[in-house]
Design a protein around this motif. Structure first.
Motif, short mmCIF file in Angstrom:
data_model
loop_
_atom_site.label_atom_id
_atom_site.label_comp_id
_atom_site.label_asym_id
_atom_site.label_seq_id
_atom_site.Cartn_x
_atom_site.Cartn_y
_atom_site.Cartn_z
N GLU B 36 0.49 -1.45 -0.07
CA GLU B 36 0.19 0.12 -0.03
C GLU B 36 0.96 1.48 -0.05
O GLU B 36 2.40 1.24 0.79
N LYS B 37 0.25 2.11 -0.79
CA LYS B 37 1.43 3.07 -0.93
C LYS B 37 0.37 4.36 -2.09
O LYS B 37 -0.26 3.74 -3.05
N GLY B 38 0.63 5.42 -1.30
CA GLY B 38 -0.28 6.44 -2.44
C GLY B 38 0.76 7.15 -3.41
O GLY B 38 1.82 7.09 -2.94
N LEU B 39 -0.38 7.09 -3.99
CA LEU B 39 0.85 7.19 -5.85
C LEU B 39 0.92 8.72 -5.56
O LEU B 39 -0.09 9.60 -5.64
N LEU B 40 1.48 9.63 -5.93
CA LEU B 40 1.61 10.74 -6.91
C LEU B 40 1.40 10.65 -7.83
O LEU B 40 2.69 10.17 -8.92
N ILE B 41 0.39 10.22 -8.88
CA ILE B 41 0.14 10.59 -10.45
C ILE B 41 0.40 12.27 -10.86
O ILE B 41 -0.52 13.18 -10.64
N VAL B 42 0.51 12.43 -11.98
CA VAL B 42 1.12 13.68 -12.47
C VAL B 42 -0.09 13.06 -14.42
O VAL B 42 1.06 12.13 -15.17
N HIS B 43 -0.96 14.12 -14.54
CA HIS B 43 -0.84 14.07 -16.10
C HIS B 43 -0.51 15.48 -16.59
O HIS B 43 -1.35 16.13 -15.91
N THR B 44 0.68 15.36 -17.50
CA THR B 44 0.99 16.69 -17.94
C THR B 44 0.46 16.47 -20.26
O THR B 44 0.22 15.13 -20.40
#
Lengths: 207, 207
Positions: B36-44
């Motif tokens: 379980e790991k919170g993800l930093l997701i980037v949509h660019t």
């Protein structure tokens, strides 16, 4: 932060830049002449977000009080989160999971072709439903890539839809004929992925 | 179509190919160790679907019975469709439109900076809310691009969030430091656009 006084020259430069930007934007919008046209939208490429953005478009339509249809061609076992979420909108969402799960799970060509054919028939049915504003054909490109369906027949069915119906087709490796038929094509590129760092698929993100 | 008998050799080739594909997939999944790991997701990127896919992820989380937060940094007037749709989920969606509309509509640097700062403070507040599983920071990259916010301060706030919180940051021209901090980056590329064919922005698609 952000509490320093702003140099008036910076403010003026900013104003001038934004005024120019707005003029360009306004001029662009003014040139558009076709008012209502159902778009054929394709989300392809190896990156994430192809299906997710399609479901996001469906959500937006629902927000405008409209109704949407979804046919899942391949990922039978996936997107259960979205499916459950859409149940909040009752009969304004017609959701049909027709695929048999990932094709490499079944390893049975005849079964895969038959499932794709049933999904295509359902897609044709939904596209003929006058209550729907948008139909998502999720992973249709995969069914076409493996030649489970006849490309020319699929393109013809898309072209024959009523003029104001929006359709979103997802899946990597979209066929050139599909791209040629589309009004709007977005390619999702994978720039960086946490799998490479040994992180598992996360509930609510990958599935 | 699709009713011709299938050549047994085709069926066997298909089975073998898919079995190989499944083995690769299974092996890849088996190597993932972080659960379980919170993800930093980037949509660019310049293409469509950055915000839409972020809202699609939020929808998926809602489908799993979880709660989400949204801060809109720039597009004050946009995404009303999504906002209305999310109202179906009651208090499981915390939606905050903080931006003042497109920055080229306002042409006022001090006002834009102040609005971005208020949005950032709201983002910090939502990231500290233990009831949320995912927070969407919509168009944060635009606020950073115009230097409305301090990049280092924003990256530090993201890094300081609790370990299982997922955050999705959208907007074109993501800063290199943002990409470096991200677990998952998708770049949306515009391949084809109906504006080029003189078609106007469509309700439910563009806005």
């Amino acid at each position: 932060m952000m509490n320093e006084p702003i140099d008036p020259r910076d403010a003026e430069r900013h104003r001038a830049k934004m005024a120019k930007r707005k003029a360009v934007q306004d001029a662009e919008v003014a040139t558009k002449t076709t008012v209502e046209k159902g778009l054929l939208i394709v989300h392809t490429g190896p990156g994430k977000g192809k299906s997710t953005a399609a479901f996001g478009l469906a959500l937006r339509m629902l927000g405008y009080g409209r109704s949407v249809g979804v046919v899942q061609f391949i990922k039978g076992a996936w997107h259960t989160g979205e499916k459950d979420a859409f149940s909040a909108f009752g009969d304004r969402v017609k959701w049909h999971t027709m695929g048999e799960g990932f094709t490499w799970e079944t390893q049975d060509l005849a079964r895969d072709k038959a499932a794709a054919q049933r999904a295509f028939e359902k897609a044709v049915e939904l596209m003929a439903d006058p209550t729907l504003s948008l139909v998502v054909l999720d992973e249709l490109n995969i069914a076409l890539r493996y030649d489970y369906l006849d490309l020319a027949e699929v393109i013809a069915a898309l072209a024959a839809r009523r003029p104001d119906l929006h359709v979103v087709v997802t899946g990597r490796n979209a066929k050139p004929d599909m791209l040629a038929a589309a009004d709007l094509v977005t390619e999702m590129q994978l720039v960086k992925h946490h799998f490479a760092a040994g992180v598992k698929a996360q509930v609510g993100i990958e599935f």
